[in-house]
Motif scaffolding. Structure first.
Motif, PDB file in Angstrom:
ATOM      1  N   HIS A  99      38.738  51.473  38.748  1.00 11.37           N
ATOM      2  CA  HIS A  99      37.523  52.180  38.132  1.00 11.37           C
ATOM      3  C   HIS A  99      36.471  51.259  37.989  1.00 11.37           C
ATOM      4  O   HIS A  99      35.816  51.633  36.961  1.00 11.37           O
ATOM      5  N   ALA A 100      36.706  50.131  38.092  1.00 10.54           N
ATOM      6  CA  ALA A 100      35.768  48.943  37.658  1.00 10.54           C
ATOM      7  C   ALA A 100      34.881  48.328  38.742  1.00 10.54           C
ATOM      8  O   ALA A 100      35.238  48.515  39.763  1.00 10.54           O
ATOM      9  N   GLN A 101      33.859  48.029  38.230  1.00 12.68           N
ATOM     10  CA  GLN A 101      32.990  47.127  39.263  1.00 12.68           C
ATOM     11  C   GLN A 101      33.071  45.730  38.948  1.00 12.68           C
ATOM     12  O   GLN A 101      32.512  45.106  40.001  1.00 12.68           O
ATOM     13  N   TRP A 102      33.534  45.347  37.994  1.00 17.12           N
ATOM     14  CA  TRP A 102      33.808  43.980  37.698  1.00 17.12           C
ATOM     15  C   TRP A 102      35.093  43.683  37.142  1.00 17.12           C
ATOM     16  O   TRP A 102      35.842  44.556  36.692  1.00 17.12           O
ATOM     17  N   ALA A 103      35.591  42.451  37.240  1.00 11.86           N
ATOM     18  CA  ALA A 103      36.774  41.901  36.616  1.00 11.86           C
ATOM     19  C   ALA A 103      36.449  40.545  36.012  1.00 11.86           C
ATOM     20  O   ALA A 103      35.662  39.897  36.091  1.00 11.86           O
ATOM     21  N   ILE A 104      37.297  40.364  34.746  1.00 13.33           N
ATOM     22  CA  ILE A 104      37.181  39.299  33.831  1.00 13.33           C
ATOM     23  C   ILE A 104      38.696  38.737  34.192  1.00 13.33           C
ATOM     24  O   ILE A 104      39.671  39.514  34.065  1.00 13.33           O
ATOM     25  N   LEU A 119      42.627  28.374  35.462  1.00 11.50           N
ATOM     26  CA  LEU A 119      42.642  26.754  34.777  1.00 11.50           C
ATOM     27  C   LEU A 119      41.354  26.035  35.633  1.00 11.50           C
ATOM     28  O   LEU A 119      41.257  26.061  36.866  1.00 11.50           O
ATOM     29  N   ARG A 120      40.807  25.498  34.514  1.00 11.04           N
ATOM     30  CA  ARG A 120      39.766  24.770  34.800  1.00 11.04           C
ATOM     31  C   ARG A 120      39.801  23.445  35.590  1.00 11.04           C
ATOM     32  O   ARG A 120      40.441  22.757  35.020  1.00 11.04           O
ATOM     33  N   GLY A 121      39.540  23.235  36.906  1.00  5.90           N
ATOM     34  CA  GLY A 121      39.861  21.874  37.390  1.00  5.90           C
ATOM     35  C   GLY A 121      41.192  21.420  37.690  1.00  5.90           C
ATOM     36  O   GLY A 121      42.000  22.130  37.617  1.00  5.90           O
ATOM     37  N   ASP A 122      41.250  20.038  37.310  1.00  8.00           N
ATOM     38  CA  ASP A 122      42.684  19.610  37.322  1.00  8.00           C
ATOM     39  C   ASP A 122      43.092  19.508  35.908  1.00  8.00           C
ATOM     40  O   ASP A 122      44.358  19.053  35.765  1.00  8.00           O
ATOM     41  N   GLY A 123      42.540  19.817  34.874  1.00 10.19           N
ATOM     42  CA  GLY A 123      42.958  19.577  33.628  1.00 10.19           C
ATOM     43  C   GLY A 123      43.473  20.974  33.127  1.00 10.19           C
ATOM     44  O   GLY A 123      43.801  22.087  33.644  1.00 10.19           O
ATOM     45  N   PRO A 124      43.935  20.749  31.581  1.00 12.59           N
ATOM     46  CA  PRO A 124      44.787  21.807  31.155  1.00 12.59           C
ATOM     47  C   PRO A 124      43.736  22.971  30.633  1.00 12.59           C
ATOM     48  O   PRO A 124      44.424  24.084  30.096  1.00 12.59           O
ATOM     49  N   GLU A 125      42.584  22.935  30.541  1.00 11.31           N
ATOM     50  CA  GLU A 125      41.689  24.056  29.814  1.00 11.31           C
ATOM     51  C   GLU A 125      41.818  25.414  30.456  1.00 11.31           C
ATOM     52  O   GLU A 125      41.832  25.337  31.809  1.00 11.31           O
ATOM     53  N   ARG A 126      42.019  26.386  29.800  1.00  7.76           N
ATOM     54  CA  ARG A 126      42.135  27.817  30.376  1.00  7.76           C
ATOM     55  C   ARG A 126      40.799  28.459  30.009  1.00  7.76           C
ATOM     56  O   ARG A 126      40.041  28.001  29.053  1.00  7.76           O
ATOM     57  N   GLY A 127      40.524  29.157  30.915  1.00  9.93           N
ATOM     58  CA  GLY A 127      39.150  29.960  30.941  1.00  9.93           C
ATOM     59  C   GLY A 127      39.057  31.414  31.066  1.00  9.93           C
ATOM     60  O   GLY A 127      40.082  31.871  32.119  1.00  9.93           O
ATOM     61  N   MET A 128      38.161  32.021  31.197  1.00 11.08           N
ATOM     62  CA  MET A 128      37.957  33.319  31.848  1.00 11.08           C
ATOM     63  C   MET A 128      36.704  33.437  32.430  1.00 11.08           C
ATOM     64  O   MET A 128      35.752  33.134  31.947  1.00 11.08           O
ATOM     65  N   VAL A 129      36.707  34.013  33.623  1.00 12.71           N
ATOM     66  CA  VAL A 129      35.421  34.255  34.722  1.00 12.71           C
ATOM     67  C   VAL A 129      35.326  35.620  34.728  1.00 12.71           C
ATOM     68  O   VAL A 129      36.060  36.467  35.029  1.00 12.71           O
ATOM     69  N   LEU A 130      33.945  36.055  35.044  1.00 14.89           N
ATOM     70  CA  LEU A 130      33.348  37.221  35.423  1.00 14.89           C
ATOM     71  C   LEU A 130      33.255  37.345  37.070  1.00 14.89           C
ATOM     72  O   LEU A 130      32.373  36.384  37.326  1.00 14.89           O
ATOM     73  N   VAL A 131      33.976  38.196  37.606  1.00 14.53           N
ATOM     74  CA  VAL A 131      33.859  38.279  39.304  1.00 14.53           C
ATOM     75  C   VAL A 131      33.385  39.598  39.444  1.00 14.53           C
ATOM     76  O   VAL A 131      33.984  40.627  38.944  1.00 14.53           O
ATOM     77  N   PRO A 132      32.491  39.869  40.346  1.00 13.40           N
ATOM     78  CA  PRO A 132      32.120  41.101  40.933  1.00 13.40           C
ATOM     79  C   PRO A 132      33.374  41.822  41.788  1.00 13.40           C
ATOM     80  O   PRO A 132      34.139  41.135  42.654  1.00 13.40           O
ATOM     81  N   MET A 133      33.901  42.921  41.756  1.00 13.24           N
ATOM     82  CA  MET A 133      35.080  43.464  42.310  1.00 13.24           C
ATOM     83  C   MET A 133      34.968  43.649  43.882  1.00 13.24           C
ATOM     84  O   MET A 133      35.721  43.378  44.693  1.00 13.24           O
ATOM     85  N   THR A 134      33.656  43.502  44.194  1.00  8.90           N
ATOM     86  CA  THR A 134      33.341  43.398  45.589  1.00  8.90           C
ATOM     87  C   THR A 134      33.743  42.164  46.203  1.00  8.90           C
ATOM     88  O   THR A 134      33.876  41.909  47.258  1.00  8.90           O
ATOM     89  N   GLU A 135      33.945  40.959  45.379  1.00 12.12           N
ATOM     90  CA  GLU A 135      34.339  39.897  45.830  1.00 12.12           C
ATOM     91  C   GLU A 135      35.795  39.443  45.920  1.00 12.12           C
ATOM     92  O   GLU A 135      36.280  38.417  46.181  1.00 12.12           O
ATOM     93  N   LEU A 136      36.469  40.577  45.294  1.00 17.28           N
ATOM     94  CA  LEU A 136      37.864  40.459  45.185  1.00 17.28           C
ATOM     95  C   LEU A 136      38.702  41.300  46.193  1.00 17.28           C
ATOM     96  O   LEU A 136      38.166  42.356  46.512  1.00 17.28           O
ATOM     97  N   THR A 137      39.852  40.844  46.603  1.00 14.66           N
ATOM     98  CA  THR A 137      40.819  41.799  47.291  1.00 14.66           C
ATOM     99  C   THR A 137      41.775  42.183  46.479  1.00 14.66           C
ATOM    100  O   THR A 137      42.399  41.741  45.527  1.00 14.66           O
ATOM    101  N   VAL A 138      42.151  43.657  46.766  1.00 12.97           N
ATOM    102  CA  VAL A 138      43.214  44.314  45.942  1.00 12.97           C
ATOM    103  C   VAL A 138      44.240  44.630  46.873  1.00 12.97           C
ATOM    104  O   VAL A 138      44.390  45.049  47.833  1.00 12.97           O
ATOM    105  N   GLU A 139      45.539  44.132  46.292  1.00 17.01           N
ATOM    106  CA  GLU A 139      46.834  44.216  46.960  1.00 17.01           C
ATOM    107  C   GLU A 139      47.646  45.332  46.008  1.00 17.01           C
ATOM    108  O   GLU A 139      47.576  45.212  45.068  1.00 17.01           O
ATOM    109  N   ASP A 140      48.177  46.071  46.786  1.00 17.07           N
ATOM    110  CA  ASP A 140      48.925  47.338  46.312  1.00 17.07           C
ATOM    111  C   ASP A 140      50.262  46.823  45.955  1.00 17.07           C
ATOM    112  O   ASP A 140      51.340  46.945  46.890  1.00 17.07           O
ATOM    113  N   THR A 141      50.636  46.565  44.788  1.00 16.76           N
ATOM    114  CA  THR A 141      51.775  45.906  44.316  1.00 16.76           C
ATOM    115  C   THR A 141      52.333  46.776  43.280  1.00 16.76           C
ATOM    116  O   THR A 141      53.547  46.352  42.686  1.00 16.76           O
ATOM    117  N   TRP A 142      51.595  47.779  42.622  1.00 11.02           N
ATOM    118  CA  TRP A 142      52.057  48.420  41.297  1.00 11.02           C
ATOM    119  C   TRP A 142      53.059  49.578  41.765  1.00 11.02           C
ATOM    120  O   TRP A 142      52.717  50.511  41.864  1.00 11.02           O
TER     121      TRP A 142
END
Length: 400
Positions: A156-161, A165-188
């Motif tokens: 029911h979403a148009q975007w995903a957060i 993991l950023r680069g080769d380092g340990p830093e963790r982050g969160m990115v915002l991506v349009p759902m149109t640029e993601l694939t959904v696999e039916d795993t639930w």
């Protein structure tokens, strides 16, 4: 120690809006309850449920007012989720995740918020914060690849957060991506909360501009990127909010179970006894009293944590480690008490609880599944809190 169940600074207008929202949702409960079996069977909350909740304002409670949202508080989020769960656990869980992900967006730089809502203030955001993908730095941003699951609300979403993991380092982050640029696999394919359609999101070298990245350690420490520092809601503590909102559906599921058992008891036989019905049997009376008290306790712990989160935000204070640890403990206690109440009620109601036509079996399944979310984990939360009381901090997880 002062214990409050609503933030001291809450105004009459705040409480009236909260009550109004809960009242709007209450009017939808017959329809949501009618659709609960379908949601479970089809593994998807019906679109009409989501649209009805959106129309009632129940999906804009944590959205910035700048984009037409109600920008309320965490207590309101709990109460709205609780009310929805009285009718359908999957719809309540989806509502909760869509709301908290709107809150996450409110922590991002202004341009990221514009990307989401400037052209479509009704846009909804789903998310998975676990950093199970990589973000490789390139000119102007990142190339993101990986998989995220379970992604509740994605249908029911148009975007995903999503967590990276950023680069080769340990830093963790969160990115915002349009759902149109993601694939959904039916795993639930699961036992409880089937209707949340929490399928797997997949990204393959998706470009994300720099302004749509938020550092997870910064967020956990209260260092947000939003320039709108005057907005009280977006000063709330990151991890306590992320955990506590998940208690809302537990409260409603437990209340729904109690309501059902109490309603049915006078007309339900007490098999193999001399009692005319369950309501006159002391075993039933003791069970419903114990369950009701556990449900009360769950509410008290959850609302106490919400009051502390909301009041700290209003005062512009980021809660210290020990206060945040107690919020995690409160969340775990609320989840366990609600789950235990349902277990007691299922036993009191009898073997008929597990008939497919009985909503109690779905309530039980939904609670058993969702109360075990990793960030709610009562055992981990208890360890964190116990250590904090003894002056031992920071050696279990940074999600405090």
């Amino acid at each position: 120690m002062t214990i409050a169940l609503d933030r001291p600074g809450a105004t009459t207008a705040d409480r009236e809006l909260r009550a109004d929202l809960v009242g709007r949702v209450a009017k939808l409960l017959p329809h949501l309850a009618d659709q609960a079996e379908r949601s479970d069977r089809e593994r998807l909350v019906p679109t009409e449920n989501i649209e009805a909740l959106a129309e009632a304002g129940a999906l804009s409670i944590l959205q910035p007012a700048r984009y037409g949202g109600l920008q309320t508080d965490i207590r309101t989020c709990l109460e709205v989720s609780r009310e929805v769960a009285r009718a359908c656990g999957s719809t309540a869980w989806t509502t909760t995740l869509l709301n908290v992900c709107s809150w996450y967006v409110g922590l991002y730089p202004a341009q990221a918020q514009e990307d989401i809502w400037a052209d479509d203030p009704t846009a909804r955001v789903a998310g998975v914060l676990a950093p199970t993908a990589t973000a490789r730095e390139v000119d102007g941003g990142f190339l993101v690849s990986g998989r995220w699951s379970p992604a509740s609300g994605q249908a029911h979403a148009q975007w995903a957060i999503v967590g990276v993991l950023r680069g080769d380092g340990p830093e963790r982050g969160m990115v915002l991506v349009p759902m149109t640029e993601l694939t959904v696999e039916d795993t639930w394919f699961v036992t409880g909360m089937r209707g949340t359609a929490s399928n797997t999101l997949v990204a393959d070298e998706v470009f994300v501009p720099s302004h749509r990245y938020l550092s997870s350690p910064d967020a956990a420490a209260g260092r947000y990127a939003t320039p709108h520092t005057e907005e009280v809601l977006y000063r709330s503590a990151f991890v306590p909010v992320s955990a506590l909102v998940l208690a809302g559906p537990q409260l409603g599921l437990a209340q729904a179970a109690l309501d059902l058992v109490v309603q049915k008891a006078p007309n339900r036989v007490m098999t193999y006894t001399f009692y005319d019905n369950q309501a006159v049997a002391p075993t039933t009376q003791l069970a419903v009293a114990q369950a009701a008290s556990l449900i009360d306790s769950a509410h008290l712990h959850a609302y106490r944590a919400a009051a502390e989160i909301d009041e700290a935000a209003a005062q512009g204070i980021y809660p210290d480690y020990d206060t945040r640890a107690r919020a995690r403990m409160d969340t775990g206690v609320a989840a366990v008490n609600a789950r235990e109440a349902i277990r007691i009620l299922v036993s009191a109601h009898g073997a008929g609880s597990f008939a497919e036509v009985n909503p109690l079996q779905r309530i039980w399944r939904d609670s058993e599944a969702s109360s075990r979310h990793a960030i709610v984990n009562p055992e981990v939360s208890t360890e964190i809190y116990g250590k904090s009381l003894l002056g031992i901090r920071g050696n279990v997880t940074d999600l405090v």
